[in-house]
Structures are given as structure tokens and as C-alpha cells.
Design a protein around this motif. Structure first.
Motif, PDB file in Angstrom:
ATOM      1  N   HIS A   1      19.069   2.898   3.055  1.00  0.00           N
ATOM      2  CA  HIS A   1      18.744   2.895   1.706  1.00  0.00           C
ATOM      3  C   HIS A   1      17.311   3.726   1.459  1.00  0.00           C
ATOM      4  N   HIS A   2      16.982   4.460   3.438  1.00  0.00           N
ATOM      5  CA  HIS A   2      15.274   4.253   3.160  1.00  0.00           C
ATOM      6  C   HIS A   2      15.091   5.967   2.354  1.00  0.00           C
ATOM      7  N   ASP A   3      16.237   6.623   2.181  1.00  0.00           N
ATOM      8  CA  ASP A   3      15.803   7.819   1.245  1.00  0.00           C
ATOM      9  C   ASP A   3      15.517   7.689   0.286  1.00  0.00           C
ATOM     10  N   LEU A   4      15.942   6.280  -0.163  1.00  0.00           N
ATOM     11  CA  LEU A   4      16.190   6.473  -2.468  1.00  0.00           C
ATOM     12  C   LEU A   4      14.868   5.791  -2.161  1.00  0.00           C
ATOM     13  N   ILE A   5      14.836   5.067  -1.179  1.00  0.00           N
ATOM     14  CA  ILE A   5      13.516   3.957  -1.677  1.00  0.00           C
ATOM     15  C   ILE A   5      11.829   5.342  -1.727  1.00  0.00           C
ATOM     16  N   ARG A   6      11.988   5.607  -0.912  1.00  0.00           N
ATOM     17  CA  ARG A   6      10.495   7.464  -0.049  1.00  0.00           C
ATOM     18  C   ARG A   6      11.041   8.167  -1.756  1.00  0.00           C
ATOM     19  N   SER A   7      12.096   8.614  -1.993  1.00  0.00           N
ATOM     20  CA  SER A   7      12.477   9.175  -2.978  1.00  0.00           C
ATOM     21  C   SER A   7      11.678   8.722  -3.800  1.00  0.00           C
ATOM     22  N   LYS A   8      11.895   7.288  -4.840  1.00  0.00           N
ATOM     23  CA  LYS A   8      11.291   6.774  -5.410  1.00  0.00           C
ATOM     24  C   LYS A   8       9.396   6.666  -5.498  1.00  0.00           C
ATOM     25  N   LEU A   9       9.126   6.344  -4.632  1.00  0.00           N
ATOM     26  CA  LEU A   9       7.654   6.833  -4.231  1.00  0.00           C
ATOM     27  C   LEU A   9       7.239   7.413  -4.438  1.00  0.00           C
ATOM     28  N   THR A  10       7.805   8.569  -3.649  1.00  0.00           N
ATOM     29  CA  THR A  10       7.277  10.022  -4.464  1.00  0.00           C
ATOM     30  C   THR A  10       7.074  10.254  -5.522  1.00  0.00           C
TER      31      THR A  10
ATOM     32  N   ALA B   1      -2.040   2.075  -4.861  1.00  0.00           N
ATOM     33  CA  ALA B   1      -1.546   1.162  -4.362  1.00  0.00           C
ATOM     34  C   ALA B   1       0.306   1.040  -5.185  1.00  0.00           C
ATOM     35  N   VAL B   2       1.039   0.281  -5.082  1.00  0.00           N
ATOM     36  CA  VAL B   2       2.332  -0.067  -5.665  1.00  0.00           C
ATOM     37  C   VAL B   2       2.507  -1.260  -6.327  1.00  0.00           C
TER      38      VAL B   2
ATOM     39  N   LEU C   1      18.555  -6.060  -4.223  1.00  0.00           N
ATOM     40  CA  LEU C   1      18.224  -6.138  -5.453  1.00  0.00           C
ATOM     41  C   LEU C   1      17.827  -5.331  -6.668  1.00  0.00           C
ATOM     42  N   GLU C   2      17.325  -5.718  -7.771  1.00  0.00           N
ATOM     43  CA  GLU C   2      17.381  -4.932  -9.054  1.00  0.00           C
ATOM     44  C   GLU C   2      15.812  -4.322  -8.853  1.00  0.00           C
ATOM     45  N   VAL C   3      15.077  -3.582  -8.564  1.00  0.00           N
ATOM     46  CA  VAL C   3      13.380  -3.166  -8.417  1.00  0.00           C
ATOM     47  C   VAL C   3      13.100  -2.193  -9.292  1.00  0.00           C
ATOM     48  N   ASN C   4      11.636  -3.019 -10.174  1.00  0.00           N
ATOM     49  CA  ASN C   4      11.375  -1.738 -10.731  1.00  0.00           C
ATOM     50  C   ASN C   4       9.655  -2.394 -10.410  1.00  0.00           C
ATOM     51  N   SER C   5       9.215  -1.070 -10.230  1.00  0.00           N
ATOM     52  CA  SER C   5       7.708  -0.358  -9.301  1.00  0.00           C
ATOM     53  C   SER C   5       7.318   0.743 -10.323  1.00  0.00           C
ATOM     54  N   SER C   6       5.588   0.472  -9.923  1.00  0.00           N
ATOM     55  CA  SER C   6       5.067   1.036 -10.299  1.00  0.00           C
ATOM     56  C   SER C   6       3.269   1.508  -9.429  1.00  0.00           C
ATOM     57  N   PRO C   7       2.738   2.198 -10.115  1.00  0.00           N
ATOM     58  CA  PRO C   7       1.842   2.662  -8.921  1.00  0.00           C
ATOM     59  C   PRO C   7       0.598   2.291  -9.223  1.00  0.00           C
ATOM     60  N   ILE C   8      -0.484   1.502  -9.069  1.00  0.00           N
ATOM     61  CA  ILE C   8      -1.681   0.675  -9.286  1.00  0.00           C
ATOM     62  C   ILE C   8      -3.111   2.140  -9.264  1.00  0.00           C
ATOM     63  N   MET C   9      -3.446   2.175 -10.652  1.00  0.00           N
ATOM     64  CA  MET C   9      -4.466   3.844 -10.073  1.00  0.00           C
ATOM     65  C   MET C   9      -5.507   3.255 -10.367  1.00  0.00           C
ATOM     66  N   ILE C  10      -7.012   3.740 -10.116  1.00  0.00           N
ATOM     67  CA  ILE C  10      -8.363   3.675  -9.766  1.00  0.00           C
ATOM     68  C   ILE C  10      -8.763   4.998  -9.746  1.00  0.00           C
ATOM     69  N   ASP C  11      -9.199   5.429 -10.992  1.00  0.00           N
ATOM     70  CA  ASP C  11      -9.897   6.656 -11.162  1.00  0.00           C
ATOM     71  C   ASP C  11      -9.379   7.895 -11.087  1.00  0.00           C
ATOM     72  N   GLY C  12      -8.047   7.339 -11.173  1.00  0.00           N
ATOM     73  CA  GLY C  12      -7.201   8.186 -11.382  1.00  0.00           C
ATOM     74  C   GLY C  12      -6.425   8.596 -10.154  1.00  0.00           C
TER      75      GLY C  12
ATOM     76  N   ASP D   1       1.015  -1.422  -0.120  1.00  0.00           N
ATOM     77  CA  ASP D   1      -0.233  -0.153   0.268  1.00  0.00           C
ATOM     78  C   ASP D   1       1.095   1.491  -0.676  1.00  0.00           C
ATOM     79  N   LEU D   2       0.106   2.013  -0.376  1.00  0.00           N
ATOM     80  CA  LEU D   2       1.269   3.837  -0.297  1.00  0.00           C
ATOM     81  C   LEU D   2       1.885   4.203   1.611  1.00  0.00           C
ATOM     82  N   ASN D   3       1.875   3.259   2.629  1.00  0.00           N
ATOM     83  CA  ASN D   3       2.953   2.990   3.447  1.00  0.00           C
ATOM     84  C   ASN D   3       3.557   2.168   3.249  1.00  0.00           C
ATOM     85  N   GLY D   4       3.967   1.441   2.605  1.00  0.00           N
ATOM     86  CA  GLY D   4       4.745   0.438   2.195  1.00  0.00           C
ATOM     87  C   GLY D   4       4.312  -0.903   2.954  1.00  0.00           C
TER      88      GLY D   4
END
Length: 985
Positions: free
Chosen positions: A213-222, A263-264, A248-259, A177-180
Motif C-alpha cells: 500500500h506504499h504506492d497508494l499512500i504516496r499517490s494520495k500524499l502527492t 504537514a498533513v 484503516l479508513e483514512v481521511n486526511s488533508s494538508p495543513i497550510m501556512i501562507d499558502g 510532516d511532509l516526509n511521513g
């Protein structure tokens, strides 16, 4: 759905001609209707309302199944033919139900086309009724839904494939979810992180990622949540459940509902190994550069004419020429003249397709010195065409230095070998020792020159040398690991067990250059193993072979007999008589001493090559190998019994014992070792049954008897379950008045195959197997219940006698069982008389006294059965709380013609009177016996003279006359009924 049909019947028929009957005014309408039906994209049909639902009309679209329309209209069973077999019963059943209920049907099923293809159809049908409400036919519409079914199957398969793809993917697939907080993960995530799915779904991504790496993850999520990036890729370090770090090599994208992002979702690949590999590669490349720059080997290139085109720094140092000087020279100016032709020949060979090779040559340096090189070359290609030669040359001087280093290393190894506790040795490839350490020299107290080569063989035990050499030669031939156990002679002359191990040392070509071996002293370990093995095969108390070792020896004898008929043998099975009494009275210490003494005597009775063993408890066996006839074996058995009859002096005790012996001889009948032991055991039990302190020789009849007993045991167990037992009642009479005072309850078995069986046919087996306990409880319960019922019906005071077996007497809950039975039946304890034999009581005297005292306290009357045939000890009568003696029938039977029997009966009667005990005479069968008993003052008796044991209903007839009125026994009860009246007391 119900519709009315025209009075003339069905309008539609199978052919156009049928559609226009003469004078039918509705014909144009019918043609219009037919045209409408036949142009529909569905299949329309009209069928008869009853099975097999023969078609009346089918639309032309039915030809899609490949069958002619004529077949549909002319074959009554057409539906049975075309409906898929697995669906046919369901379709017809549903249709029949519809006919009964009048409801429409809507079902799916399969049709088999003429070409064998399967079509899925949806069929909706209804009944057609006439104006009077009767059913005239059934009509329906069929849709071909094959493609729909196929699409649904493909959709299901696609979903399943997608699910399997996700679950079986080697990469991690996750949603948070959006809170990780993780919402879902696949199996790869469980495998890689080590968390179960439930554990992972309770975690936040911050719990598994490296803090840096927490800052990196937050930056990518933002970026994803703000729409700056639809997809982000990055590398992040995480921690597995066991604490190990992974990348880990991570490739992620958001899940959109009604724009809106909700979640991710992402895919993560474990690149830990790749990162480690890349780092290793970088390190390797750096090392390679360093190696190239600092290499001691000469590296060069030349064109096909032999002109140098490059040279490394090592080449400059070795040749003395600078790189600039060298690149203006030809190999002919450097290579020693005698090697020049060989060098040019090697280049020519490579141009002709030969593989890269190594060879040696000498060069002349700028200063004129000769240097030996080991040279390896290969062709350089450009666009597949040879353009030159690349070579690597190593200064042989360096190799020699390396060889010297190896020799130094070997010396250090030798020094190390001298310092350890094992015997260390090395051998040449052909197997001759060329080095031994100080431990070997110290052990043998010989010089190394005497041991190396083949001198060590003299110290191997002669019995072990052949196997030792055989394994050594095998290892030398195959190169396999060498290991063998053998005895080596110590310098003091003793032999000690060692395990010798050796492995082959090989050069870079896999050729054996040396054998490296050790000898380890395992003598103490070997001794311990031998002791353990001995104890596993021998009895710890007597030191005799145990059951396992005896069976091994017996197996050897059986195999020997198969190969030679002259190798006959015999097995003796011994069981000590009354050993339990010794144990119980004198204690287990004396019992153990007795067993040890018996073992010694048995050893003294056999020859060398024979085997005496203790199976356990007080059971011993003897294996007589290579015996003569049965007479020889019997002499051995008699010698054993004679030796065991002599008293044993054990401390302050003098103990006597005897043994029952079973004998089996080997013969032409093939048996397994277990069969011999079983049959000898059977013969021993026959000896015990025949009076103990004797021997019996096994014969086939014993085996048959054992099988019969086994069958009896099996049937007996079923009899307990099936309630096949019956109680018969024999009256006990007051001899002076002929009144019945009590009954003795006697058990019988109504066998489904053999009919009514007496106690002698099954009680022995029941006693041996323990089934006598539930049987005894049942007869006690039944007898008390019956006597109580008679008392209630006839208001006559009666007693009942029931026999107790040894097993019952020893049962811990006997007193409680009897108390419960008396309470349940309502019978007074004084009206129950329990009978036990003298031998039963004396065999377990202490326990018997305790149980009988409890029963006496309960108020139950106690009788000793078959008095005069056992111990007949006055002390036994004084010690135990008996109320009555029962004279054995064997004395009653001989009274008329045997004065001694008559005297014994008289003595027992006087004994009972003097001790205040009642006496009952058993087995009275004649009037003369009755007269004699009356003359001796006997008051009570029982026997066939009065009545045989009777079933309850027949025994009840004896009680039917009124109280104290004489009753005449019918002839069926006694042959003396005419002269004897039995009043009931």
C-alpha cells in the motif's frame, strides 16, 4: 498617582444638591464634570482613604448591582457587604498596601449583586492628596468584566473540550510532516497500534503500513501537496506493534501556512471488524444463495385463496410438479384431504394476528405418494396489508435420516467413551443411569445391567451416600453442574476416592434430554493432600501437634466451655531446663533425639482426649480436657516432671533434664485461646525464676505483674532515648589503711514518675529485652570518663568496677566497644575492672571463656561477682582468667552470728590468697563485720559502713582533700564518719 484637591475638600458628592454650594464659583464646572462622569460607561467612585473605605461618591452606574445609591453613600461598610467573601481580604490588603506605598492599584475581584448574582470587575484606583500632601480620599474607576471572564472561561472550556475530544476520540487522529514522520497522535492511536506515544513519534508512516500500500499512500500524499485534492479518503492496511494486520479508513488533508503545505493531518478509523463483517456478510449471502438453490426444504408462496404463486427446486423434486404446473394449482389439489382443514385454519389464524407457527401435514405427490412435511408459515404483507402466505416445508424423511445419524453419532460416542481412562456414564433426565462404559464395569466387576438404573448407589461408601444423593438431586432439580467427591468400592472390597462430574445436555428448547458424567480416581491425590494437611498441623520432628493445631484444639475447648460449665480444662506450658547446654555440648542430633524421647514420655502421661503439642524449640504444651480441680491438674504436672526426671539413654549418652511448668485453669473468666497460652507461659517463667524444675499455677497477680513489666519495658525504652539513667559511685576501701582505691559504678534510673529506681526494679527487664546492651555501653563510657576526669583533676590513681550482664558478655562487639571507650576516655585498661557472676559465665562457658580471654589480653582486670552463691567450682576458677573474687554480701551479713558463714568467708579468703587472686568483701555495714574481716586477713571491702552509692558530685567530695591526707566522711555519707577516716590512695 497623586492629585491635589480643592481647599474646600471634595467637589463631588452623592446628590446634585451637594454639587452647588452657595457662593461657589466653580459650580458650573463641577456640574459639567459631574455630567461627564455620570455619562461614562464605567463606574466611578470616591471613597475615604482608610478602612472600611466608606463611599463619598459613586456614579449612577453603580445601580447595576441592584443596591440603591443611598445604600452606597449611607452604609460605611458597603464594600465589605458587596465584595465576594473569598476576595474581600485580598482586596482590602491590596488597597491598604497602596495607601502605604502611594502607588496606584489595578486588581480584579467579584461583587455580589443584590439579587445574588456575581459580577467580575476590574478596579483601578489612586490616592487624592491635598495641597499640603495629606491624603484626602481615594478615587477609582470600575469596569464590569463579567462577560469577558465568561468568554475567557468558555474559551478555556472549548479548548479543553477540543483537547478531550481529540484525546478521547475512538478514531485515530494524527499529524505527520511532509516526509511521513509522525508529529502527534492521540490516545486512540496508542491503543489501536500498541505503540506508546514516544515510540510512535519516532516512527515514519512507512514503518507501519503494508508494503503493497506504499504506492497508494504516496499517490494520495502527492495529490494533497500539489493541490489536486484538498482532502483524500482511502483504505490502507497497517501492522500493529504485535504484528497483527488491521485495516484503516483514512481521511486526511494538508495543513497550510501562507499558502504552503507544511504537514498533513488526518483521522483514521479502524474498520478491520467492519471489513471482516462485510466479507463474512458476502460469504454468508453467497452461502445463503447456495443454500436457497440447493436447499432440501420445500419453499413456496401462495395467495390468500390458497393458489400457489412460487415454488423452489426442492418443491419440484418433492411434489413431482414442475414450477409451472404448481403455480396453476391450489393447495387443495396437493394437501391430503384430512389435513386440508388444518392448513386453511392455520392461514386464518395468521390473518387474525397469531404468530408464525410450525405444524405437520401430508401432501400427495404427482405420482400419488404421500410425503410428510414439517411446515412453517408466515404472512406476506404489502403496504401493511396481508397478500399471501410464505412457507417452508421440510421432508420428514430427511429428519428421520437425521435422527438415524444422531443414533449413529451416539454409538460412535459410546465407542469413544469405552476407549478413555475415566469412568463414563450417562443418565436420563430424571437421574437414572442408562449407560456406563467399560472402565466402570471393570472397576466394579459387575455387569452394566447391575450398575445402570440405581444399582451404582450400592458401591458408594455409606458415609458419603447422603451428600452424594443430595447434590445429585439438586442438580437434577436445577440443571446446574454436578460435582461431588465420594468413595467408591472397588471390586477387591477397598474404597477409593473419586470425583464425579456431570453436565446436562439440552435440546433446542433448553429442555434437559441427557446427563453426561465422568468418575475420576483421585485417591492418590487425596492421600497426598491429607498428608500435607497432617504435616501442616504437626511437628515434623516429634510428630506431635504443632502450635497451630494446639491453638485449634484449645479454641474448641474454649467454645465447649462457653456452652457447658462442666467442660473445664487446663493448659500446661513446659520449658526444658538447660536444654541449650545439651544441644551445645552433645550436638543437635542428640538434642533432637532428646526432644523425640520427651515427646513419647509426655504422650504416656496424658489421657485419651487430652492434647500434647510441641510449640517449637524446647517448649511443649499440654491441654487437659474435662479436668477436675486444681489438685488433679497438679498431680498430672508432678507425674510429668517425675517422668522427665528419669534419665534418657541416647546412644552412648545418659542425659538428665528437668522442666519448668506453668499451669492455668479455666474458670468463669472469659478468655481467648491466646490468653490461656500467654498466662500459662507467664506461670512457666515464674517457675523458672523460682529455681526451675518446678511448677507454678497462674493467678491474677502474675498477669498484673506481667502488665507492670510491660510498662517497665515501655518506660525503659523511652529512658534509653531520653538519657534518664544516672551513675552512682560506691568507694572500695583498703581495710587496713581506710584508703579509697577504687569505685564501683552502679546504675540508677531517674524515672519521671517514680523517682530514683534501683537495679532490681529494671535490670531484669532490660536483660530480657536486650536493652541492657546499650545501657551497659553507656555506663561503661560514663564510668571510664568520670574516673579519668578525677585522675586528671586530683592526680590520684583510681580504678573503677563495672558489672557486665550476660547479654553484654555475649555481644559480639563487646571487646571492641571497651577498647574504644578506654581509648576515648584515656583510662588505662588496668584501671577498669569488669565484674561477672558465676552463673553468667557457666551458662555460656565456651563463649564466656573466649570473650574473657580477649578482655584479659586487652589488660582489663576481671572479677567474679557474688562468689559463693553460684557454682563455686575450682575448675571454673582455674579455667577462666579471673583476677579477683568478690564475697557475696549474704555471707558478710551472717558472719557475726553464724560460724559456718564465717568459715566460708575465711575459706574464700584463703582460696584467693592461694590462687594469687584479690578478694573484696561486699556489704560491710557494721564495725563488728569490719573487725572480723580484718581478723581473717581481708584487705579490701565496700558497704554502707563506709559510704552509700553516691552521685558523682558527692563522690568527688571524698577526693577533694590533698593526696594522702586523711579525710573525714561527712555524716551524709556514713553513720560511722566520726570513727572512720578515709585517706585516698
Amino acid at each position: 498617582m497623586t492629585r491635589e484637591a480643592q481647599p474646600d475638600g471634595i467637589l463631588l458628592r452623592g446628590s446634585p444638591k451637594d454639587a452647588q454650594p452657595a457662593g461657589n464659583a466653580n459650580a458650573p464646572d463641577e456640574l459639567q464634570f459631574r455630567s461627564f462622569i455620570e455619562n461614562l460607561p464605567v463606574l466611578f467612585y470616591v471613597v475615604r482613604p482608610e478602612p472600611p473605605y466608606s463611599p463619598i461618591y459613586v456614579s449612577p452606574a453603580f445601580v447595576r448591582f441592584g443596591y440603591p445609591i443611598e445604600d452606597w453613600l449611607n452604609i460605611p461598610e458597603m464594600w465589605e457587604r458587596v465584595i465576594y467573601p473569598d476576595d474581600r481580604e485580598r482586596v482590602f490588603a491590596t488597597t491598604t498596601t497602596s495607601t502605604v506605598s502611594g502607588k496606584e492599584v489595578d486588581y480584579e475581584y467579584r461583587i455580589v449583586a443584590r439579587d445574588g448574582s456575581i459580577h467580575w470587575v476590574r478596579d483601578r484606583g489612586c490616592l487624592i492628596r491635598a495641597s499640603d500632601g495629606s491624603i484626602t480620599c481615594r478615587e477609582g474607576v470600575i469596569l464590569d468584566i463579567t462577560e469577558q471572564k465568561r468568554a475567557e472561561a468558555e474559551l478555556r472550556n472549548g479548548e479543553e473540550r477540543f483537547r478531550n475530544l481529540v484525546e478521547n476520540a475512538s478514531d485515530i487522529i494524527y499529524v505527520h510532516d511532509l516526509n511521513g514522520n509522525y508529529i502527534s497522535i492521540n490516545q486512540a492511536a496508542e491503543r489501536i497500534f500498541g505503540y506508546t506515544r514516544d515510540e510512535a513519534l519516532a516512527m515514519n508512516m512507512a514503518e507501519i503500513t503494508a508494503p503493497e500500500h506504499h504506492d497508494l499512500i504516496r499517490s494520495k500524499l502527492t495529490k494533497k501537496l500539489r493541490g489536486i485534492s484538498k482532502q483524500t479518503s482511502y483504505e490502507v492496511d497497517c501492522f500493529r506493534k504485535d504484528g497483527t494486520r488491521i485495516t484503516l479508513e483514512v481521511n486526511s488533508s494538508p495543513i497550510m501556512i501562507d499558502g504552503r503545505p507544511v504537514a498533513v493531518q488526518g483521522i483514521a478509523r479502524d474498520v478491520t471488524e467492519r471489513k471482516l463483517g462485510e466479507e463474512a456478510l458476502r460469504t454468508s449471502e453467497q452461502q445463503y444463495r447456495d443454500l436457497f438453490e440447493n436447499a432440501n426444504d420445500l419453499i413456496y408462496t401462495q395467495d390468500l385463496e390458497g393458489n400457489f404463486t412460487s415454488l423452489n427446486r426442492a418443491g419440484e423434486l418433492i411434489t413431482g410438479y414442475s414450477r409451472k404446473e404448481a403455480t396453476s394449482m391450489n393447495i387443495a389439489q396437493v394437501v391430503a384431504p384430512e389435513y386440508l382443514e388444518a392448513a386453511r385454519s392455520m392461514t386464518a389464524q395468521k390473518l387474525n394476528g397469531s404468530a408464525p407457527t410450525a405444524y405437520e401435514l401430508e401432501i400427495i405427490t404427482k405420482t400419488g405418494n404421500r410425503v410428510s412435511l414439517e411446515l412453517s408459515t408466515r404472512l406476506m404483507l404489502q403496504n401493511g396489508v396481508p397478500v399471501g402466505v410464505q412457507g417452508v416445508a421440510r421432508d420428514i424423511t430427511e429428519r428421520r435420516r437425521a435422527e438415524e445419524a444422531i443414533r449413529a453419532s451416539e454409538q460412535r460416542y459410546r465407542q469413544l467413551g469405552e476407549g478413555i481412562l475415566h469412568q463414563i456414564w450417562t443418565a436420563e433426565p430424571e437421574g437414572r443411569l442408562d449407560y456406563v462404559n467399560g472402565r466402570m464395569i471393570e472397576y466394579f466387576n459387575r455387569s452394566s445391567e447391575e450398575i445402570i438404573g440405581d444399582g451404582w448407589k450400592e458401591s458408594v461408601h455409606p458415609d458419603d451416600l447422603a451428600e452424594c444423593m443430595q447434590r445429585w438431586m439438586h442438580s437434577l432439580w436445577t440443571g446446574e453442574h454436578y460435582e461431588v467427591e465420594f468413595r467408591l468400592r472397588h471390586h477387591d472390597g477397598t474404597y477409593r476416592w473419586h470425583v464425579s462430574k456431570a453436565t446436562a445436555g439440552r435440546n433446542e428448547n433448553g429442555v434437559i434430554t441427557k446427563w453426561f458424567g465422568t468418575n475420576t480416581d483421585i485417591h492418590d491425590q487425596k492421600s497426598s493432600e491429607e498428608k500435607l494437611n497432617y504435616y501442616a498441623r504437626h511437628d515434623s520432628l516429634t510428630d506431635l501437634p504443632n502450635r497451630a493445631e494446639f491453638m485449634n484444639q484449645l479454641k474448641i475447648s474454649v467454645e465447649r466451655l462457653k456452652n457447658s460449665a462442666a467442660s473445664g480444662f487446663a493448659v500446661l506450658f513446659l520449658d526444658l531446663d538447660r536444654f541449650k547446654i545439651v544441644n551445645d555440648s552433645l550436638g543437635h542430633v542428640i538434642g533432637d533425639k532428646l526432644l523425640i524421647a520427651i515427646a513419647e514420655r509426655l504422650r504416656s502421661c496424658i489421657r485419651p482426649g487430652d492434647v500434647v503439642a510441641r510449640l517449637g524449640g524446647d517448649e511443649f504444651t499440654i491441654l487437659l480436657n474435662r479436668t477436675g480441680g486444681i489438685a488433679d491438674v497438679i498431680r498430672v504436672a508432678e507425674r510429668v516432671q517425675s517422668r522427665l526426671n528419669d534419665p534418657f539413654k541416647l546412644g552412648n549418652y545418659e542425659v538428665f533434664t528437668t522442666a519448668s511448668v506453668g499451669i492455668i485453669m479455666s474458670d468463669e473468666v472469659l478468655r481467648e485461646p491466646e490468653d490461656f497460652l500467654r498466662d500459662a507461659d507467664a506461670a512457666m517463667y515464674r517457675a523458672k525464676e523460682s529455681g526451675k524444675a518446678r511448677y507454678e499455677v497462674f493467678d491474677r497477680q502474675m498477669h498484673v505483674r506481667n502488665l507492670n513489666q510491660l510498662q517497665v519495658e515501655t518506660d525503659l525504652r523511652h529512658a534509653v532515648e531520653r538519657n534518664e539513667f544516672e551513675v552512682l559511685y560506691q568507694p572500695i576501701v583498703e581495710l587496713q589503711t581506710n584508703r579509697i582505691t577504687e569505685f564501683e559504678a552502679l546504675i540508677r534510673w531517674r524515672h519521671p514518675k517514680h523517682g530514683l529506681l534501683g537495679p532490681s526494679d529494671f535490670v531484669g527487664v532490660a536483660e530480657e529485652t536486650g536493652l541492657i546492651v546499650p545501657m551497659g555501653k553507656w555506663i561503661l563510657h560514663e564510668a571510664c570518663r568520670q574516673i579519668a576526669a578525677w585522675q586528671s583533676k586530683f592526680t590520684v590513681p583510681l580504678a573503677v568496677s563495672v558489672n557486665l550482664s550476660a547479654r553484654q558478655l555475649m555481644h559480639p562487639s563487646l571487646t571492641g566497644q571497651i577498647a574504644g571507650i578506654l581509648e576515648e576516655s584515656g583510662l588505662s585498661p588496668t584501671q577498669l575492672k569488669l565484674e561477672v557472676t558465676e552463673s553468667t559465665v557457666m551458662e555460656h562457658s565456651d563463649r564466656s571463656l573466649s570473650v574473657l580471654s580477649e578482655l584479659d589480653d586487652l589488660g582489663v582486670s576481671l572479677s567474679t561477682d557474688d562468689f559463693g552463691t553460684g557454682y563455686s567450682s575450682l575448675s571454673y576458677l582455674q579455667r577462666f582468667p579471673f583476677d579477683r573474687l568478690k564475697i557475696d554480701r549474704s555471707f558478710i551479713d551472717k558472719m557475726d552470728g553464724d560460724d559456718r558463714s564465717r568459715a566460708i568467708v575465711k575459706t574464700i579468703l584463703m582460696l584467693g590468697e592461694n590462687l594469687g587472686m584479690g578478694v573484696v568483701a561486699e556489704g560491710i555495714e557494721t564495725e563488728r563485720q569490719l573487725e572480723l574481716l580484718l581478723s581473717l586477713g581481708c584487705r579490701h571491702g565496700q558497704g554502707f559502713f563506709f559510704a552509700r552509692p553516691l552521685e558523682a558530685k558527692r563522690a568527688e567530695k571524698l577526693l577533694e582533700p590533698l593526696l594522702k591526707r586523711p579525710i573525714a566522711l561527712p555524716a551524709e555519707f556514713s553513720t560511722h564518719a566520726s570513727s572512720l577516716q578515709l585517706p585516698v590512695l
